[in-house]
Design a protein around this motif. Structure first.
Motif, PDB file in Angstrom:
ATOM      1  N   ILE A   1       8.219  13.963  -2.234  1.00 32.58           N
ATOM      2  CA  ILE A   1       7.059  15.035  -2.345  1.00 32.58           C
ATOM      3  C   ILE A   1       5.931  14.586  -3.546  1.00 32.58           C
ATOM      4  O   ILE A   1       5.012  15.075  -3.524  1.00 32.58           O
ATOM      5  N   ASN A   2       6.622  13.833  -4.518  1.00 30.52           N
ATOM      6  CA  ASN A   2       5.756  13.353  -5.632  1.00 30.52           C
ATOM      7  C   ASN A   2       5.268  11.823  -5.265  1.00 30.52           C
ATOM      8  O   ASN A   2       4.601  11.298  -6.192  1.00 30.52           O
ATOM      9  N   GLN A   3       5.437  11.446  -4.253  1.00 29.05           N
ATOM     10  CA  GLN A   3       5.011  10.129  -3.737  1.00 29.05           C
ATOM     11  C   GLN A   3       3.465  10.065  -4.167  1.00 29.05           C
ATOM     12  O   GLN A   3       2.690   8.835  -4.571  1.00 29.05           O
ATOM     13  N   HIS A   4       2.444  10.935  -3.735  1.00 33.64           N
ATOM     14  CA  HIS A   4       1.127  11.051  -3.922  1.00 33.64           C
ATOM     15  C   HIS A   4       0.647  10.610  -5.416  1.00 33.64           C
ATOM     16  O   HIS A   4      -0.314  10.265  -5.548  1.00 33.64           O
ATOM     17  N   LYS A   5       1.803  10.840  -6.498  1.00 37.95           N
ATOM     18  CA  LYS A   5       1.354  10.566  -7.816  1.00 37.95           C
ATOM     19  C   LYS A   5       1.683   9.223  -8.107  1.00 37.95           C
ATOM     20  O   LYS A   5       1.044   8.627  -8.921  1.00 37.95           O
ATOM     21  N   MET A   6       2.540   8.433  -7.118  1.00 40.45           N
ATOM     22  CA  MET A   6       3.241   7.314  -7.591  1.00 40.45           C
ATOM     23  C   MET A   6       2.571   6.027  -6.940  1.00 40.45           C
ATOM     24  O   MET A   6       2.599   4.862  -7.382  1.00 40.45           O
ATOM     25  N   ILE A   7       1.463   6.451  -5.795  1.00 43.61           N
ATOM     26  CA  ILE A   7       1.024   5.424  -5.116  1.00 43.61           C
ATOM     27  C   ILE A   7      -0.482   5.252  -5.292  1.00 43.61           C
ATOM     28  O   ILE A   7      -0.851   6.187  -5.719  1.00 43.61           O
ATOM     29  N   PRO A   8      -1.120   4.237  -5.142  1.00 40.38           N
ATOM     30  CA  PRO A   8      -2.599   4.118  -5.157  1.00 40.38           C
ATOM     31  C   PRO A   8      -3.220   5.353  -4.241  1.00 40.38           C
ATOM     32  O   PRO A   8      -2.618   5.657  -3.081  1.00 40.38           O
ATOM     33  N   ILE A   9      -4.545   5.745  -4.887  1.00 39.94           N
ATOM     34  CA  ILE A   9      -5.126   6.783  -3.888  1.00 39.94           C
ATOM     35  C   ILE A   9      -5.434   6.186  -2.788  1.00 39.94           C
ATOM     36  O   ILE A   9      -6.112   5.049  -2.450  1.00 39.94           O
ATOM     37  N   PRO A  10      -5.113   7.008  -1.577  1.00 41.66           N
ATOM     38  CA  PRO A  10      -5.726   6.414  -0.144  1.00 41.66           C
ATOM     39  C   PRO A  10      -7.173   6.351  -0.082  1.00 41.66           C
ATOM     40  O   PRO A  10      -7.916   7.076  -0.532  1.00 41.66           O
ATOM     41  N   ILE A  11      -7.424   5.167   0.561  1.00 40.04           N
ATOM     42  CA  ILE A  11      -8.748   4.927   0.902  1.00 40.04           C
ATOM     43  C   ILE A  11      -8.911   5.126   2.508  1.00 40.04           C
ATOM     44  O   ILE A  11      -8.402   4.159   3.037  1.00 40.04           O
ATOM     45  N   CYS A  12      -9.819   5.618   2.803  1.00 42.37           N
ATOM     46  CA  CYS A  12     -10.135   5.697   4.349  1.00 42.37           C
ATOM     47  C   CYS A  12     -11.000   4.284   4.512  1.00 42.37           C
ATOM     48  O   CYS A  12     -12.234   4.335   4.163  1.00 42.37           O
ATOM     49  N   GLU A  13     -10.339   3.178   5.161  1.00 48.11           N
ATOM     50  CA  GLU A  13     -11.289   2.157   5.526  1.00 48.11           C
ATOM     51  C   GLU A  13     -12.131   2.226   6.738  1.00 48.11           C
ATOM     52  O   GLU A  13     -11.505   2.553   8.002  1.00 48.11           O
ATOM     53  N   ILE A  14     -13.234   1.895   6.847  1.00 49.09           N
ATOM     54  CA  ILE A  14     -14.088   2.006   7.488  1.00 49.09           C
ATOM     55  C   ILE A  14     -13.921   0.705   8.666  1.00 49.09           C
ATOM     56  O   ILE A  14     -14.160  -0.234   8.051  1.00 49.09           O
TER      57      ILE A  14
END
Length: 262
Positions: free
Chosen positions: A244-257
């Protein structure tokens, strides 16, 4: 662990990073805990400027006294160390008066605990900008990459992490070698974000030795089915927090166009 060589390696890494970044040194929040004590000594050993900042927010007296004891010892041993007190209690109370506190008590308490950490991060970066310093993080490996036990953009908001590849037990080994005061070494680890004496173990539900064991087991490919009793309970706890805390450990997701849409 080759303790002295690890210490020398971290100190050299810190000094090289700061020199390459062309900054004057480091700023670090002092909590009265083992991680900030070890990190501040490692920073001080570089010979570069080190600013230690106390940032109490309704802090328990035991945390305050340990932090002050450490800073006093650090300044006595290193002439490149200075300190600053930033009382954030009035700021925190002003914030609370301007926001809604609707929701369950547990939800409000957690939101406010994270707010404390983010106010401290803001203060550290203020002084970092004013004095040309890097914000040194104090997270260890099991906190930062195991259970994610830190506040996103709070104590997780740093420029570099000197001890993030060390387990908590290894931090204690360094602390003894570096001469950290016994009051800090013997104190129960606590993030101090709730204004009381609850420990990290109280919040997480497992001790650091248990979490380190679970982290090693997970890295070795073990699953819940490999354990029973308390070991299964701890392994399940670690696995759940790690997920549940992976959002802290990985780079911020980027929506690639897609290229065909640009």
């Amino acid at each position: 662990m080759q303790t002295e060589k690890v210490i020398d390696h971290i100190v050299t890494w810190l000094k090289d990073y700061a020199n390459n970044a062309q900054v004057n040194g480091f700023v670090i929040g002092i909590s009265g805990g083992i991680d900030s004590a070890v990190t501040s000594i490692l920073c001080a050993k570089t010979g570069l400027n080190v600013l230690c900042i106390e940032m109490p927010i309704h802090q328990p007296e035991s945390h305050v006294s340990r932090g002050q004891e450490h800073i006093k010892q650090l300044k006595a041993n290193f002439k490149n160390v200075s300190d600053q007190l930033v009382n954030l209690t009035p700021v925190f109370e002003a914030f609370k008066s301007e926001v809604t506190l609707d929701g369950s008590q547990a939800t409000v308490d957690m939101a406010l605990a994270n707010t404390r950490a983010r106010l401290r991060m803001t203060s550290l970066y203020y002084y970092a900008g004013m004095k040309g310093l890097l914000v040194a993080g104090t997270g260890n490996k099991v906190e930062d990459f195991g259970v994610g036990f830190y506040t996103k953009y709070g104590d997780g908001g740093v420029d570099l992490s000197p001890i993030a590849d060390l387990m908590k037990s290894e931090v204690y080994t360094l602390a003894k070698a570096l001469g950290v005061t016994e009051s800090i070494i013997n104190a129960a680890p606590s993030d101090g974000l709730f204004g009381d004496d609850r420990s990290d173990e109280d919040q997480i539900g497992a001790s650091y030795p248990e979490l380190e064991w679970a982290m090693h087991m997970k890295e070795n490919g073990k699953t819940t089915l490999d354990f029973e009793g308390r070991k299964r309970e701890v392994f399940e706890l670690f696995s759940r927090l790690n997920t549940i805390n992976q959002h802290k450990m990985i780079p911020i997701p980027i929506c690639e166009i897609p290229k065909n849409l640009i």
